[in-house]
Design an enzyme around this catalytic site. Sequence first.
Site, PDB file in Angstrom:
ATOM      1  CE  LYS A 167      15.872  17.518  15.941  1.00  0.00           C
ATOM      2  NZ  LYS A 167      15.052  16.279  16.010  1.00  0.00           N
ATOM      3  CG  ASP A 179      11.534  17.399  11.383  1.00  0.00           C
ATOM      4  OD1 ASP A 179      11.792  17.429  10.154  1.00  0.00           O
ATOM      5  OD2 ASP A 179      11.653  16.371  12.079  1.00  0.00           O
ATOM      6  CE  LYS A 194       8.909  15.188  11.862  1.00  0.00           C
ATOM      7  NZ  LYS A 194       9.246  13.922  12.532  1.00  0.00           N
ATOM      8  CG  ASP A 231      12.246  18.225  15.978  1.00  0.00           C
ATOM      9  OD1 ASP A 231      12.304  17.397  16.908  1.00  0.00           O
ATOM     10  OD2 ASP A 231      12.677  17.991  14.838  1.00  0.00           O
ATOM     11  CG  ASP A 287      11.197  12.700   9.926  1.00  0.00           C
ATOM     12  OD1 ASP A 287      11.383  13.870  10.317  1.00  0.00           O
ATOM     13  OD2 ASP A 287      10.353  11.945  10.438  1.00  0.00           O
ATOM     14  CD  GLU A 330      15.107  16.519  11.680  1.00  0.00           C
ATOM     15  OE1 GLU A 330      14.889  16.869  12.847  1.00  0.00           O
ATOM     16  OE2 GLU A 330      14.533  15.561  11.134  1.00  0.00           O
ATOM     17  NE  ARG A 383      19.474  10.043  13.170  1.00  0.00           N
ATOM     18  CZ  ARG A 383      18.859   8.883  13.416  1.00  0.00           C
ATOM     19  NH1 ARG A 383      19.449   7.744  13.065  1.00  0.00           N
ATOM     20  NH2 ARG A 383      17.686   8.854  13.996  1.00  0.00           N
TER      21      ARG A 383
END
Length: 485
Positions: free
Chosen positions: A253, A258, A265, A276, A335, A337, A339
């Site tokens: 990833k 993010d 968030k 992230d 959030d 994101e 996956r």
Amino acid sequence: MPPVSPSVPTPLPRVSVTTKVRRDGLRALIAAAGPELRSGTLDVDLLGALAATGAAAEVNPLPLTKGPGWLVGVGDGTPRDWRAAGAALVRAATARARALDEAPRPVQVALPGDLEPDLAGEFALGATLGGHELKVTGERPHRVKAVELLSDSPAVAEAVARAVTLAEATALARDLAGTPSNIKNPAWLAETARRTCAALDVKVRDEAWLAKHGFGGVLAVGGGSASPPRLVELSWNPAAAKKDTPHLVLVGKGITFDTGGISIKPAEGMHLMRTDMSGGAAVIAALRGIAALDLPIRVTGLVPCAENHVSGSAYRPGDVVRHYGGTTTEVTNTDAEGRMVLADALAYAVHKHAPDVIVDVATLTGAMKVALGLRTGGVFATSPELAERITTAGADAGETWWEMPLLEAHAADVRSEIADLRQCPPGPGGVTAALFLREFAAGLPWAHLDIAGPARAEKAYDEVNPGGTGFAARTLINLAASYLP
């Protein structure tokens, strides 16, 4: 003015093996826990008055006959103890140099003559990583540049060289994760991967290519940012790889920042989201390490890179996104994101590379931090054998993993009424995320590594420094090596 960019890779202490005792170097002796101090071969004229216990990472100043030095504890002598000792020594030497405002001299370590080579390697790994420091500053603070282990053993030299390569991979992953996101957008991450992985075949796919080939998940997540997404494809295909050796694909990833998108968030802690993309960093660093070790196995790395931002073009809860290969996903939380981008990359891996084994790694769910804490990664795998292979590779690397269940009772939860799949259903968050990703592995041997907890550290421990930890890079290298005959 443009932002100040850190040097990537950052300079590290050069750890090596030698038989030549320096006159100008600082000295370090080794102490085990208990009444017997294992002091190696250098002369000591005081030990009776020293209040040393030999505990792991205990560092005591020593006035030696050949100049200043330290007595370094290795506790019970476990691999972890030796890593912690190496890191503690370099931190102490660096602190001394900065306190005295002098350029540090090389540090020479008198190893016990009967030391197992692998433990010398653990010490070298700790010393290398204990000296890692990512700074965005115009200053150049003093740092230890050289650590020399006194030994005439070829096996020790070989173990140390391999350990240094593993440490360099971890350090690169830390650098990538820790670089601030005003510098690190998807294009920067992709080009830095290309620059630092010169021994690999690195292809960078831009947003036009992603649109042409149907990477709907990556484009949706990256659509809210002024910095367009990228896909990094790294290939290691050595001529020495045998035909019956498995082709391993690693997917990481690469969310360079993010915000959570429209499902934004909380402000508290959002500054940490520069890390992230730690899964992508681990994959890039692992491919570089695999090449440096010249492992005769075919390995491909895929890192979908995007910035999850808030704007008028951001994707929304309720959207339906079509992934690479045609599978559609109903978005329920922007959030979640990670996956979304991993799904595209997994489907692409299956179709383009026909791998024998796929492993993805990501800072994916807060649920995994709750389940396993901040120092253990979660392993979801399609077979106990693959899970055991990963946990063993991690144990050998000094990284802790725990197998988690792919609970079939929740498999139906990732199905959608309006699309093929539902991105973020209710239920056990780590499990349902893994079950969602499994849909894109096409029944191949696959594992999902959730490193949301151990990818970051708030304080130093063992060989880990605060910030991005580089967790998983060494495990992935050892995993690749485990498939060699």
